[in-house]
Write a protein that holds these residues in place. Structure first.
Motif, mmCIF file in Angstrom:
data_model
loop_
_atom_site.group_PDB
_atom_site.id
_atom_site.type_symbol
_atom_site.label_atom_id
_atom_site.label_comp_id
_atom_site.label_asym_id
_atom_site.label_seq_id
_atom_site.Cartn_x
_atom_site.Cartn_y
_atom_site.Cartn_z
ATOM 1 N N VAL A 162 -9.366 4.150 7.065
ATOM 2 C CA VAL A 162 -10.776 4.328 7.406
ATOM 3 C C VAL A 162 -11.498 3.429 6.116
ATOM 4 O O VAL A 162 -12.557 2.585 6.508
ATOM 5 C CB VAL A 162 -11.220 5.774 7.263
ATOM 6 C CG1 VAL A 162 -12.615 5.805 6.950
ATOM 7 C CG2 VAL A 162 -10.713 6.316 8.720
ATOM 8 N N LEU A 163 -10.887 3.439 5.128
ATOM 9 C CA LEU A 163 -11.447 2.662 4.067
ATOM 10 C C LEU A 163 -11.495 1.220 4.297
ATOM 11 O O LEU A 163 -12.703 0.692 3.962
ATOM 12 C CB LEU A 163 -10.664 2.629 2.726
ATOM 13 C CG LEU A 163 -11.229 2.065 1.447
ATOM 14 C CD1 LEU A 163 -12.175 2.666 0.841
ATOM 15 C CD2 LEU A 163 -9.993 1.833 0.592
ATOM 16 N N TYR A 164 -10.520 0.689 4.854
ATOM 17 C CA TYR A 164 -10.549 -0.856 5.228
ATOM 18 C C TYR A 164 -11.502 -1.015 6.650
ATOM 19 O O TYR A 164 -12.167 -2.144 6.517
ATOM 20 C CB TYR A 164 -8.941 -1.239 5.547
ATOM 21 C CG TYR A 164 -8.392 -1.611 4.149
ATOM 22 C CD1 TYR A 164 -8.975 -2.634 3.554
ATOM 23 C CD2 TYR A 164 -7.266 -1.075 4.108
ATOM 24 C CE1 TYR A 164 -8.353 -3.229 2.321
ATOM 25 C CE2 TYR A 164 -6.390 -1.402 2.742
ATOM 26 C CZ TYR A 164 -7.061 -2.225 1.961
ATOM 27 O OH TYR A 164 -6.562 -2.475 0.709
ATOM 28 N N GLY A 166 -7.004 7.914 5.440
ATOM 29 C CA GLY A 166 -7.795 7.643 4.510
ATOM 30 C C GLY A 166 -8.022 6.160 4.134
ATOM 31 O O GLY A 166 -8.955 5.683 4.017
ATOM 32 N N VAL A 167 -6.860 5.228 3.736
ATOM 33 C CA VAL A 167 -6.804 4.087 3.597
ATOM 34 C C VAL A 167 -7.147 3.331 4.645
ATOM 35 O O VAL A 167 -8.053 2.435 4.761
ATOM 36 C CB VAL A 167 -5.322 3.554 3.241
ATOM 37 C CG1 VAL A 167 -5.398 2.104 2.948
ATOM 38 C CG2 VAL A 167 -5.121 4.388 1.979
ATOM 39 N N LEU A 221 4.333 19.626 7.275
ATOM 40 C CA LEU A 221 3.299 19.312 6.068
ATOM 41 C C LEU A 221 3.467 18.054 5.439
ATOM 42 O O LEU A 221 2.495 17.386 5.186
ATOM 43 C CB LEU A 221 3.797 20.324 4.880
ATOM 44 C CG LEU A 221 3.223 21.687 5.012
ATOM 45 C CD1 LEU A 221 3.558 22.273 3.670
ATOM 46 C CD2 LEU A 221 1.770 21.933 5.228
ATOM 47 N N LEU A 225 1.512 15.583 7.854
ATOM 48 C CA LEU A 225 0.294 15.756 7.930
ATOM 49 C C LEU A 225 -0.140 14.990 6.703
ATOM 50 O O LEU A 225 -1.392 14.403 6.777
ATOM 51 C CB LEU A 225 -0.327 17.216 7.746
ATOM 52 C CG LEU A 225 -1.651 17.548 7.795
ATOM 53 C CD1 LEU A 225 -2.666 16.763 8.870
ATOM 54 C CD2 LEU A 225 -2.245 18.861 7.602
ATOM 55 N N ALA A 226 0.283 15.323 5.589
ATOM 56 C CA ALA A 226 -0.108 14.603 4.258
ATOM 57 C C ALA A 226 -0.099 13.006 4.258
ATOM 58 O O ALA A 226 -0.932 12.328 3.871
ATOM 59 C CB ALA A 226 0.709 15.096 3.059
ATOM 60 N N TRP A 228 2.523 14.897 14.132
ATOM 61 C CA TRP A 228 2.327 15.943 13.657
ATOM 62 C C TRP A 228 1.848 17.095 14.442
ATOM 63 O O TRP A 228 2.392 18.192 14.402
ATOM 64 C CB TRP A 228 1.178 15.588 12.558
ATOM 65 C CG TRP A 228 0.518 16.935 11.829
ATOM 66 C CD1 TRP A 228 1.323 17.811 11.078
ATOM 67 C CD2 TRP A 228 -0.581 17.776 12.159
ATOM 68 N NE1 TRP A 228 0.628 19.054 10.789
ATOM 69 C CE2 TRP A 228 -0.585 19.046 11.577
ATOM 70 C CE3 TRP A 228 -1.760 17.304 12.845
ATOM 71 C CZ2 TRP A 228 -1.267 19.655 11.568
ATOM 72 C CZ3 TRP A 228 -2.759 18.129 12.889
ATOM 73 C CH2 TRP A 228 -2.633 19.310 12.251
ATOM 74 N N ILE A 231 0.975 -1.149 -0.073
ATOM 75 C CA ILE A 231 0.000 -0.061 0.190
ATOM 76 C C ILE A 231 0.927 1.416 -0.169
ATOM 77 O O ILE A 231 1.750 1.517 0.839
ATOM 78 C CB ILE A 231 -0.873 -0.009 1.256
ATOM 79 C CG1 ILE A 231 -1.594 -1.264 1.181
ATOM 80 C CG2 ILE A 231 -1.754 1.129 1.527
ATOM 81 C CD1 ILE A 231 -2.834 -1.404 2.343
ATOM 82 N N THR A 232 0.894 2.034 -1.045
ATOM 83 C CA THR A 232 1.693 3.299 -1.207
ATOM 84 C C THR A 232 1.538 4.232 0.030
ATOM 85 O O THR A 232 2.773 4.699 0.320
ATOM 86 C CB THR A 232 1.254 3.962 -2.370
ATOM 87 O OG1 THR A 232 1.155 2.948 -3.662
ATOM 88 C CG2 THR A 232 2.374 4.915 -2.827
ATOM 89 N N ALA A 233 0.233 4.455 0.270
ATOM 90 C CA ALA A 233 0.134 5.450 1.447
ATOM 91 C C ALA A 233 1.105 5.007 2.671
ATOM 92 O O ALA A 233 1.530 5.874 3.503
ATOM 93 C CB ALA A 233 -1.391 5.681 1.800
ATOM 94 N N SER A 245 -2.461 11.782 6.738
ATOM 95 C CA SER A 245 -4.033 11.779 6.412
ATOM 96 C C SER A 245 -4.262 10.847 5.450
ATOM 97 O O SER A 245 -5.063 10.080 4.953
ATOM 98 C CB SER A 245 -4.337 13.271 5.677
ATOM 99 O OG SER A 245 -3.904 14.157 6.661
ATOM 100 N N SER A 246 -3.335 10.551 4.491
ATOM 101 C CA SER A 246 -3.460 9.572 3.205
ATOM 102 C C SER A 246 -3.555 8.121 4.039
ATOM 103 O O SER A 246 -4.220 7.384 3.610
ATOM 104 C CB SER A 246 -2.424 9.453 2.331
ATOM 105 O OG SER A 246 -0.838 9.492 2.825
#
Lengths: 152, 152
Positions: free
Chosen positions: B106-108, B103-104, B92, B95-96, B135, B40-42, B99-100
């Motif tokens: 929460v998707l799972y 996102g992944v 920065l 945080l990025a 962060w 998983i890239t993120a 967050s990414s």
């Protein structure tokens, strides 16, 4: 307070606000026209965050427009502090939303081989790209505001 | 330049740097011990970004330690500008990355019903939570640095 390009009530500021509004609205439009986005939390969060950015930037664009027409200067320290807080909150939320959506988009495009949702996938990518452009634009405004406040 | 809690070479600054280091190292440890994260890239980006945060915060913690022991003041404007740039870039990127990965995660966890990777999933969540704490800590340092610079 000194006046330089990008401070409230200048043409550059109006241009920046309109850019932010257009990018955020484009991001919402691209995402909202892809039918399956509601199933993915990150994409819903992107819509909410971009909605906030549209509202904030539009309000400030109107304010800039009025100041330009009436030739008023909006360099009240209280007003500038309000702009700083609003800009920084919007910028942070936009970056977080764009990153989380990018994480999910990259998961579908690269990590799982290909995106199984058909042509919607390009809309997801477009929406994330526009959200990042919107973030760049709002962060330029935030830096200008901070500079204006620090320069007194 | 004025000295207040959190400026380079104070105990508060040392404490903040160590906190950043610990949170980032914890985030890396939690992620790296979950076997499937490389797909998983993120999550890979999270490791890279937290690695940068560990290196940066550790270097500044050492500098703070030396300044405390030798009772030197690190308020050279050039040095403070360097700290500002480093802190903001690290904040920065953190945080990025957080967050990414969120996102992944929460998707799972939410969107796809449950996480199919077994007990690794809790490690993913822990790693993302630690990254967000890291962060918060690095952004406090960034704000203090900016304040120090602006206050002259």
């Amino acid at each position: 307070m000194r006046e330089f390009p990008g401070t409230p009530g200048t043409l550059t500021s109006l241009f920046l606000r309109i850019t932010q509004c257009v990018f955020a609205a484009g991001s919402i439009a691209a995402m909202a026209t892809a039918p399956n986005f509601t199933g993915i939390t990150a994409f819903c969060y992107l819509i909410a965050s971009m909605g906030l950015q549209v509202a904030w930037s539009f309000a400030l664009a109107v304010l800039d427009g009025i100041a330009l027409v009436k030739k008023k200067v909006l360099h009240n320290p209280l007003l500038v502090s309000l702009f700083i807080v609003g800009d920084w909150v919007t910028a942070l939320l936009s970056l977080a939303a764009a990153s989380s959506s990018a994480g999910v988009a990259v998961l579908y495009f690269n990590d799982l081989g290909n995106c199984g949702f058909g042509e919607e996938c390009q809309k997801y990518q477009l929406s994330v790209a526009l959200a990042f452009l919107g973030w760049v634009s709002v962060s330029i405004s935030s830096l200008i505001m901070l500079w204006l406040f620090a320069a007194g």
